[in-house]
Design an enzyme around this catalytic site. Structure first.
Site, short mmCIF file in Angstrom:
data_model
loop_
_atom_site.label_atom_id
_atom_site.label_comp_id
_atom_site.label_asym_id
_atom_site.label_seq_id
_atom_site.Cartn_x
_atom_site.Cartn_y
_atom_site.Cartn_z
N ASN A 342 0.84 -1.20 0.00
CA ASN A 342 0.00 0.00 0.00
C ASN A 342 0.88 1.25 0.00
O ASN A 342 0.80 2.10 0.89
CB ASN A 342 -0.94 0.00 1.21
CG ASN A 342 -2.20 0.80 0.96
OD1 ASN A 342 -2.33 1.47 -0.06
ND2 ASN A 342 -3.13 0.75 1.90
N HIS A 373 -8.50 3.54 8.44
CA HIS A 373 -8.97 2.26 7.92
C HIS A 373 -10.43 1.99 8.27
O HIS A 373 -11.14 1.39 7.46
CB HIS A 373 -8.08 1.12 8.42
CG HIS A 373 -6.88 0.87 7.57
ND1 HIS A 373 -5.69 1.54 7.76
CD2 HIS A 373 -6.69 0.05 6.52
CE1 HIS A 373 -4.81 1.13 6.86
NE2 HIS A 373 -5.39 0.23 6.09
#
Length: 547
Positions: A342, A373
């Site tokens: 990521n 998140h």
């Protein structure tokens, strides 16, 4: 079932789904996959028929924005209005707050609005379900909003933080702003990117299109025609196909939930549990490889993502790539793994938090990542565990690694040990991220007697590492006290004289510049010219004299 495995949460395999929920989930994921495939085909059309040489940036902005909003509406329905609300309010904040505080206000509001939507989706809709997961695109939009706000702020002020290519000094128009946030190439799965890079792509600026010699040095020439991304797109589509095939063939063989099964814990030796943990977490990664590589291929197909040429003269299309698969699977440290997983989110966290937080930047960065998140408790358990694992890994690398660099054999042994340790540490840390809930996550850690946490805390205490700001201070002092090369005395003297005269001239202009700026105050969206700029110029001249 294939689509559920492809884009659903790993924990869905252990959760009962009603027939209505299953139909909603399947409809959402069918829409998601169809939109991504349509975006891929549209990207080729966009590059060929709306090339910067054939049309204006205005048309490219309008088409990219309308297509992105259409895909969002098709995939998420009226939930897509959240994208416009979040983007619109933060644009107003940028205008009203001013450059000095806009980055802080935008970060707080964007994260708060994202968290509100995530909490609503988790605790109002079915827990653990990814049906109508409109917060996924909002996570990327949050990154883009905050990145832009910080880039405008950094472009207006001289700071100690230097991000080449990540600052600009004008407020984007409303069309440019929505095009950056809601373009069809990255609307559904990202990745995020710098505003400067996106505008350069839309306007067709060739500042990144530079040839390189075989030794890797820039020739300083630009190519008249853009390199074709077709080969790279085909390679990434092949990677997508392989990742999808691997995931579908092994995902049910090693379910993650078995790590917390009572019979498995009671009857399986500990070494076998370790091996199974690694295999079960390994089988979850190809899903992310598929989604992120496909998103990267979509951007490349549109002509976005070109990053110059390598030492062999081949074009690189990794400007906004989100992962490096081989570096992930062969990582020999926790940091190397995170740096290649990521990637764009890691860069965003670094620019927004890690490089700016004066104290405990590691803990602050992990906490920000957990908030970004989502609202599942497993996310917070994962990132809190990640803090102690990172500190322990850093301590081992700084204190133990130098003893193994004496010979290639010792280095090879060290790499083998650290590879195995890194993979187990990653799996141990990420289990709550997959299980989502507190109960199963704590049950897993109890079955391991919290050995990972205890071991990392002991290593961090026994092998201390100097704080980051002290290490940077020492590096700066060492670099500033290095003697000049003995064979370059005349050349350095001439450079130093030119630099000193330039710096003196800058000092002499300071009072005049301040008078001019007092008569004509700078706009809120332009970088002020005055004391800070002259001091920055003087500092650059002094650095040139030292080199």
């Amino acid at each position: 079932e294939l689509l559920i495995l492809l884009t659903g949460a790993p924990s869905l395999q252990s959760q009962p789904l009603s027939s209505v929920s299953l139909r909603i989930l399947c409809a959402f994921q069918v829409n998601f996959v169809v939109c991504q495939l349509c975006a891929l085909l549209t990207a080729f059309w966009f590059r060929l028929y709306l090339h910067p040489s054939k049309t204006s940036p205005f048309v490219r902005h309008v088409v990219a924005t309308l297509l992105g909003l259409y895909f969002a509406l098709f995939c998420f329905g009226w939930y897509a209005l959240h994208f416009l609300v979040q983007s619109g309010i933060t644009y107003g904040i940028m205008i009203l707050a001013g450059v000095e505080h806009m980055h802080k206000y935008c970060l707080v509001f964007a994260l708060a609005y994202l968290s509100f939507c995530q909490i609503t989706r988790v605790y109002v809709f079915d827990y653990g379900m990814y049906s109508a997961d409109f917060t996924g695109p909002m996570m990327v939009i949050t990154q883009k909003i905050t990145s832009m706000a910080f880039e405008i702020h950094d472009g207006d002020e001289v700071t100690d933080i230097s991000f080449d290519g990540f600052v600009f000094r004008r407020m984007p128009s409303l069309l440019e702003y929505f095009s950056y946030n809601c373009n069809f190439m990255g609307m559904l799965a990202g990745p995020t990117c710098s505003y400067n890079d996106y505008i350069a792509f839309i306007e067709g600026k060739p500042f990144r299109h530079r040839e390189q010699e075989t030794n890797g040095k820039l020739q300083g020439k630009t190519r008249l025609n853009d390199p074709s991304p077709n080969t790279e797109v085909l390679r990434k589509l092949a990677t997508c196909f392989i990742s999808l095939s691997v995931f579908l063939s092994v995902c049910k063989v090693f379910p993650v939930e078995r790590n917390v099964d009572d019979d498995f814990i009671a009857t399986t030796p500990f070494y076998a549990q370790v091996v199974y943990l690694y295999l079960s977490m390994l089988t979850t990664r190809p899903k992310y490889y598929f989604v992120w590589t496909l998103a990267d291929a979509i951007n490349n197909a549109a002509g976005f993502g070109f990053n110059g040429y390598d030492s062999d003269g081949l074009p690189r299309w990794d400007l906004i790539s989100n992962l490096r698969i081989m570096n992930i699977e062969l990582a020999t440290s926790f940091k190397v793994f995170l740096d290649n997983w990521n990637i764009q989110t890691a860069l965003w966290l670094k620019r927004v938090c890690y490089e700016r937080c004066p104290y405990n930047p590691t803990a602050a960065t992990f906490l920000l990542s957990a908030m970004w998140h989502g609202a599942y408790p497993g996310y917070y358990l994962t990132f809190l565990t990640g803090i102690v694992v990172t500190l322990a890994a850093r301590a081992v690398r700084h204190n133990v690694r130098p003893h193994f660099l004496g010979s290639p054999t010792h280095k090879f042994v060290y790499d083998i040990i650290t590879w195995a340790s890194t993979q187990i540490a990653i799996c141990y840390t990420v289990v709550p991220f997959v299980l989502l809930s507190v109960g199963p996550s704590l049950k897993f850690y109890r079955s391991w007697y919290f050995s990972g946490h205890i071991g990392c805390v002991l290593l961090a205490i026994a092998l201390p590492v100097k704080p980051r700001h002290l290490r940077l201070k020492e590096q700066h002092s060492l670099s500033s006290t290095q003697p000049l090369h003995p064979h370059c005395g005349t050349e350095h003297t001439q450079i130093g004289q030119r630099s000193y005269s330039a710096a003196t001239h800058a000092e002499s202009q300071m009072i005049k510049t301040q008078k001019q700026t007092s008569k004509h105050p700078a706009s809120a969206w332009t970088r002020p010219v005055g004391r800070h700029t002259n001091l920055g110029s003087k500092r650059r001249h002094q650095d040139l004299a030292l080199t």
